[in-house]
Design an enzyme around this catalytic site. Structure first.
Site, PDB file in Angstrom:
ATOM      1  N   HIS A   1       5.365  54.526 120.204  1.00  0.00           N
ATOM      2  CA  HIS A   1       6.215  53.770 119.259  1.00  0.00           C
ATOM      3  C   HIS A   1       5.503  53.721 117.913  1.00  0.00           C
ATOM      4  O   HIS A   1       4.542  52.975 117.746  1.00  0.00           O
ATOM      5  CB  HIS A   1       6.440  52.344 119.780  1.00  0.00           C
ATOM      6  CG  HIS A   1       7.331  51.513 118.905  1.00  0.00           C
ATOM      7  ND1 HIS A   1       8.403  50.800 119.400  1.00  0.00           N
ATOM      8  CD2 HIS A   1       7.322  51.269 117.572  1.00  0.00           C
ATOM      9  CE1 HIS A   1       9.001  50.161 118.413  1.00  0.00           C
ATOM     10  NE2 HIS A   1       8.357  50.434 117.282  1.00  0.00           N
TER      11      HIS A   1
ATOM     12  N   HIS B   1       6.150  54.012 113.383  1.00  0.00           N
ATOM     13  CA  HIS B   1       6.961  54.231 112.181  1.00  0.00           C
ATOM     14  C   HIS B   1       6.123  55.056 111.221  1.00  0.00           C
ATOM     15  O   HIS B   1       5.033  54.621 110.815  1.00  0.00           O
ATOM     16  CB  HIS B   1       7.297  52.892 111.508  1.00  0.00           C
ATOM     17  CG  HIS B   1       8.040  51.957 112.409  1.00  0.00           C
ATOM     18  ND1 HIS B   1       9.405  51.825 112.378  1.00  0.00           N
ATOM     19  CD2 HIS B   1       7.609  51.127 113.385  1.00  0.00           C
ATOM     20  CE1 HIS B   1       9.787  50.935 113.288  1.00  0.00           C
ATOM     21  NE2 HIS B   1       8.706  50.493 113.923  1.00  0.00           N
TER      22      HIS B   1
ATOM     23  N   ARG C   1       7.840  56.610 108.473  1.00  0.00           N
ATOM     24  CA  ARG C   1       8.618  56.627 107.216  1.00  0.00           C
ATOM     25  C   ARG C   1       8.884  58.058 106.739  1.00  0.00           C
ATOM     26  O   ARG C   1       8.748  59.005 107.501  1.00  0.00           O
ATOM     27  CB  ARG C   1       7.922  55.832 106.095  1.00  0.00           C
ATOM     28  CG  ARG C   1       7.312  54.501 106.508  1.00  0.00           C
ATOM     29  CD  ARG C   1       8.305  53.517 107.055  1.00  0.00           C
ATOM     30  NE  ARG C   1       7.675  52.205 107.220  1.00  0.00           N
ATOM     31  CZ  ARG C   1       8.159  51.249 107.999  1.00  0.00           C
ATOM     32  NH1 ARG C   1       9.269  51.434 108.717  1.00  0.00           N
ATOM     33  NH2 ARG C   1       7.549  50.088 108.093  1.00  0.00           N
TER      34      ARG C   1
ATOM     35  N   ASN D   1      14.241  54.114 111.988  1.00  0.00           N
ATOM     36  CA  ASN D   1      14.797  53.121 111.044  1.00  0.00           C
ATOM     37  C   ASN D   1      14.470  53.456 109.589  1.00  0.00           C
ATOM     38  O   ASN D   1      13.892  52.671 108.866  1.00  0.00           O
ATOM     39  CB  ASN D   1      14.353  51.694 111.403  1.00  0.00           C
ATOM     40  CG  ASN D   1      12.848  51.486 111.313  1.00  0.00           C
ATOM     41  OD1 ASN D   1      12.071  52.422 111.488  1.00  0.00           O
ATOM     42  ND2 ASN D   1      12.429  50.263 111.057  1.00  0.00           N
TER      43      ASN D   1
ATOM     44  N   LYS E   1      17.233  54.337 120.087  1.00  0.00           N
ATOM     45  CA  LYS E   1      16.684  53.009 119.787  1.00  0.00           C
ATOM     46  C   LYS E   1      17.775  52.001 119.494  1.00  0.00           C
ATOM     47  O   LYS E   1      18.663  52.248 118.663  1.00  0.00           O
ATOM     48  CB  LYS E   1      15.745  53.126 118.570  1.00  0.00           C
ATOM     49  CG  LYS E   1      15.134  51.822 118.093  1.00  0.00           C
ATOM     50  CD  LYS E   1      14.021  51.318 119.001  1.00  0.00           C
ATOM     51  CE  LYS E   1      13.566  49.914 118.630  1.00  0.00           C
ATOM     52  NZ  LYS E   1      12.399  49.877 117.789  1.00  0.00           N
TER      53      LYS E   1
ATOM     54  N   HIS F   1      14.501  46.920 120.732  1.00  0.00           N
ATOM     55  CA  HIS F   1      13.866  45.835 119.972  1.00  0.00           C
ATOM     56  C   HIS F   1      14.467  44.560 120.557  1.00  0.00           C
ATOM     57  O   HIS F   1      15.606  44.209 120.246  1.00  0.00           O
ATOM     58  CB  HIS F   1      14.145  45.950 118.470  1.00  0.00           C
ATOM     59  CG  HIS F   1      13.446  44.885 117.692  1.00  0.00           C
ATOM     60  ND1 HIS F   1      12.385  45.145 116.867  1.00  0.00           N
ATOM     61  CD2 HIS F   1      13.618  43.520 117.666  1.00  0.00           C
ATOM     62  CE1 HIS F   1      11.930  44.007 116.350  1.00  0.00           C
ATOM     63  NE2 HIS F   1      12.667  43.006 116.819  1.00  0.00           N
TER      64      HIS F   1
ATOM     65  N   HIS G   1       7.228  46.749 122.125  1.00  0.00           N
ATOM     66  CA  HIS G   1       6.308  45.755 121.569  1.00  0.00           C
ATOM     67  C   HIS G   1       6.511  44.374 122.176  1.00  0.00           C
ATOM     68  O   HIS G   1       6.889  43.432 121.477  1.00  0.00           O
ATOM     69  CB  HIS G   1       6.390  45.700 120.034  1.00  0.00           C
ATOM     70  CG  HIS G   1       7.779  45.806 119.439  1.00  0.00           C
ATOM     71  ND1 HIS G   1       8.819  44.979 119.790  1.00  0.00           N
ATOM     72  CD2 HIS G   1       8.287  46.661 118.529  1.00  0.00           C
ATOM     73  CE1 HIS G   1       9.892  45.317 119.105  1.00  0.00           C
ATOM     74  NE2 HIS G   1       9.600  46.334 118.339  1.00  0.00           N
TER      75      HIS G   1
ATOM     76  N   LEU H   1       7.170  41.947 113.389  1.00  0.00           N
ATOM     77  CA  LEU H   1       8.227  41.462 114.266  1.00  0.00           C
ATOM     78  C   LEU H   1       8.281  42.315 115.527  1.00  0.00           C
ATOM     79  O   LEU H   1       8.221  43.534 115.420  1.00  0.00           O
ATOM     80  CB  LEU H   1       9.585  41.521 113.553  1.00  0.00           C
ATOM     81  CG  LEU H   1       9.744  40.485 112.430  1.00  0.00           C
ATOM     82  CD1 LEU H   1      11.017  40.743 111.636  1.00  0.00           C
ATOM     83  CD2 LEU H   1       9.755  39.069 113.012  1.00  0.00           C
TER      84      LEU H   1
ATOM     85  N   ASP I   1       3.402  50.545 117.265  1.00  0.00           N
ATOM     86  CA  ASP I   1       4.314  49.961 116.284  1.00  0.00           C
ATOM     87  C   ASP I   1       3.668  49.911 114.901  1.00  0.00           C
ATOM     88  O   ASP I   1       3.980  49.028 114.094  1.00  0.00           O
ATOM     89  CB  ASP I   1       4.796  48.566 116.711  1.00  0.00           C
ATOM     90  CG  ASP I   1       6.053  48.140 115.951  1.00  0.00           C
ATOM     91  OD1 ASP I   1       6.736  49.007 115.369  1.00  0.00           O
ATOM     92  OD2 ASP I   1       6.341  46.931 115.927  1.00  0.00           O
TER      93      ASP I   1
ATOM     94  N   HIS J   1       3.948  49.319 105.162  1.00  0.00           N
ATOM     95  CA  HIS J   1       4.696  48.899 103.969  1.00  0.00           C
ATOM     96  C   HIS J   1       3.712  48.913 102.816  1.00  0.00           C
ATOM     97  O   HIS J   1       2.527  48.625 103.012  1.00  0.00           O
ATOM     98  CB  HIS J   1       5.238  47.475 104.134  1.00  0.00           C
ATOM     99  CG  HIS J   1       6.322  47.363 105.156  1.00  0.00           C
ATOM    100  ND1 HIS J   1       7.638  47.657 104.891  1.00  0.00           N
ATOM    101  CD2 HIS J   1       6.269  47.010 106.456  1.00  0.00           C
ATOM    102  CE1 HIS J   1       8.359  47.475 105.987  1.00  0.00           C
ATOM    103  NE2 HIS J   1       7.555  47.081 106.958  1.00  0.00           N
TER     104      HIS J   1
ATOM    105  N   ALA K   1       7.812  42.844 107.228  1.00  0.00           N
ATOM    106  CA  ALA K   1       7.188  42.745 108.552  1.00  0.00           C
ATOM    107  C   ALA K   1       6.611  44.095 108.945  1.00  0.00           C
ATOM    108  O   ALA K   1       7.291  45.115 108.826  1.00  0.00           O
ATOM    109  CB  ALA K   1       8.230  42.320 109.573  1.00  0.00           C
TER     110      ALA K   1
HETATM  111  O1  DOR Z   1       7.154  44.435 112.168  1.00  0.00           O
HETATM  112  C1  DOR Z   1       7.987  45.310 112.292  1.00  0.00           C
HETATM  113  N1  DOR Z   1       8.105  46.315 111.401  1.00  0.00           N
HETATM  114  N2  DOR Z   1       8.829  45.259 113.329  1.00  0.00           N
HETATM  115  C2  DOR Z   1       9.861  46.100 113.449  1.00  0.00           C
HETATM  116  O2  DOR Z   1      10.594  45.981 114.386  1.00  0.00           O
HETATM  117  C3  DOR Z   1      10.138  47.101 112.399  1.00  0.00           C
HETATM  118  C4  DOR Z   1       8.926  47.439 111.668  1.00  0.00           C
HETATM  119  C5  DOR Z   1       9.197  48.204 110.401  1.00  0.00           C
HETATM  120  O3  DOR Z   1       9.941  49.177 110.442  1.00  0.00           O
HETATM  121  O4  DOR Z   1       8.616  47.854 109.368  1.00  0.00           O
HETATM  122 ZN    ZN Z   2       8.712  49.287 115.570  1.00  0.00          ZN
END
Ligand code: DOR
Ligand code: ZN
Length: 343
Positions: free
Chosen positions: A13, A15, A17, A41, A99, A136, A174, A219, A247, A251, A263
């Protein structure tokens, strides 16, 4: 020097980007892991097989030369997803899961599913095609306390889904609570969970005690210590239902250090080191290889990796930030000393 050698692990899992952030963060995941389940996402979401194929091409371009890394793609489930698209996804060899984001639950989840009852035909299609559903697991109701949202999601939706679709392969992503651990343990072998490094290492004091620390905000949010201990016990139990999923969710630093911060914890640069620290806390380093390198592959019906990685018990300081002048991202435990180092 004390070392720990593991079969090459995978991240089930993550991200990564797109655009400039992708090229900044992907090399870290590609260095630590052989494969990773890539979260869909983006804005707009990766909701079709064609979009997943284009995103996969962009990721392949960002892998540093000489790195052997395979992105495992996923589709973002929306109320508009068709059963035909699920069939196409199941037939595409580069797509490994779908997802489910409840609308409003987290970053870029506005295209997610508002009424879970409405997508039962899609869950039936996933069950039929044997394609895993990644969840999620949080309700997004304003009137539900944020620390209760995972537990309420399980009570309100997951019990019903697993009853209605007993053959559906489902990963509760998560997990953050003892209730989620109990749900997964009690469910059939088709139900598994990923666990992040931050939920094994920290409780909610890390975000709020002695000052507000946005780089610990993700999150589902960190919970009480008793939940952290339940997660640590599950992760180190040798139960194959629990496996590694960082996870890692980068950012830009300025979007986290602000009045309404995003988050997500960026753990990719030192993911294995962070897990090793958590497992060592409870004297369970011998359980790390199953969690990191075997159980996820088995669940996804993929071969286990060949080759190894080695960690050394050797203190080092994680940089305060990664990136360049345009892309600045603060990692989890920014500037702190870590006790394990991947060689
Ligand atoms: O903290 C998080 N960030 N939880 C998520 O479910 C999404 C993720 C994000 O894409 O930034
Ligand atoms: Zn995630």
């Amino acid at each position: 020097m004390k070392t720990l050698t593991l079969t090459r692990p995978d991240d089930w899992h993550v991200h990564v980007r797109n655009g400039a952030v992708l090229t900044t963060v992907l090399p870290h995941t590609a260095r630590q892991f052989a494969r990773a389940i890539i979260m869909p996402n983006l804005k707009p979401p990766v909701a079709t097989v064609a979009q997943a194929q284009a995103y996969r091409e962009e990721i392949l371009q960002a892998i540093p030369d000489g790195r052997d890394f395979t992105p495992l793609m996923t589709l973002y489930l929306t109320a508009a997803t068709s059963e035909a698209e699920i069939k196409l996804a199941a037939e595409a060899d580069f797509i490994h899961a779908v997802k489910l984001y409840p609308a409003g639950a987290t970053t870029h989840s506005d295209a997610g599913v508002g009424n879970i009852g409405q997508i039962y035909p899609l869950l039936a299609a996933l069950e039929r095609h044997g394609l895993p559903l990644l969840v999620h697991g949080e309700v997004s109701d304003d009137d539900c306390d944020i620390f209760d949202r995972e537990r309420v999601f399980i009570e309100r939706h997951l019990n019903a889904i697993t009853k209605e679709f007993p053959a559906l392969r489902l990963v509760l992503e998560h997990v953050t609570t003892s209730e989620a651990v109990q749900f997964v343990e009690a469910a059939s072998a088709n139900v598994a969970a990923t666990i992040t490094p931050q939920h094994l290492l920290f409780n909610r004091n890390a975000i709020l005690a002695g000052g507000i620390r946005p780089h610990y905000y993700c999150l589902p949010v960190l919970k009480r210590e008793r939940h952290r201990l339940a997660l640590l016990k599950a992760a180190t139990s040798g139960n194959p239902k629990f496996f590694l999923g960082t996870d890692s969710a980068p950012h830009l630093t300025n979007l986290k250090e602000t009045a309404c911060g995003c988050a997500g914890c960026f753990s990719a640069p030192a993911a294995l080191e962070l897990y090793a620290e958590a497992f060592e806390q409870v004297g369970a380093l011998d359980k790390l290889e199953g969690f990191a390198s075997f159980y996820g592959a088995d669940f996804y019906r993929l071969p286990r990796n060949s080759g190894t990685v080695t960690l050394a018990k050797s203190a080092w300081q994680i940089p305060t930030v990664y990136g360049d002048e345009d892309v600045v991202i603060t990692p989890l435990k920014s500037g702190e000393t870590l006790s394990w180092k991947m060689l």
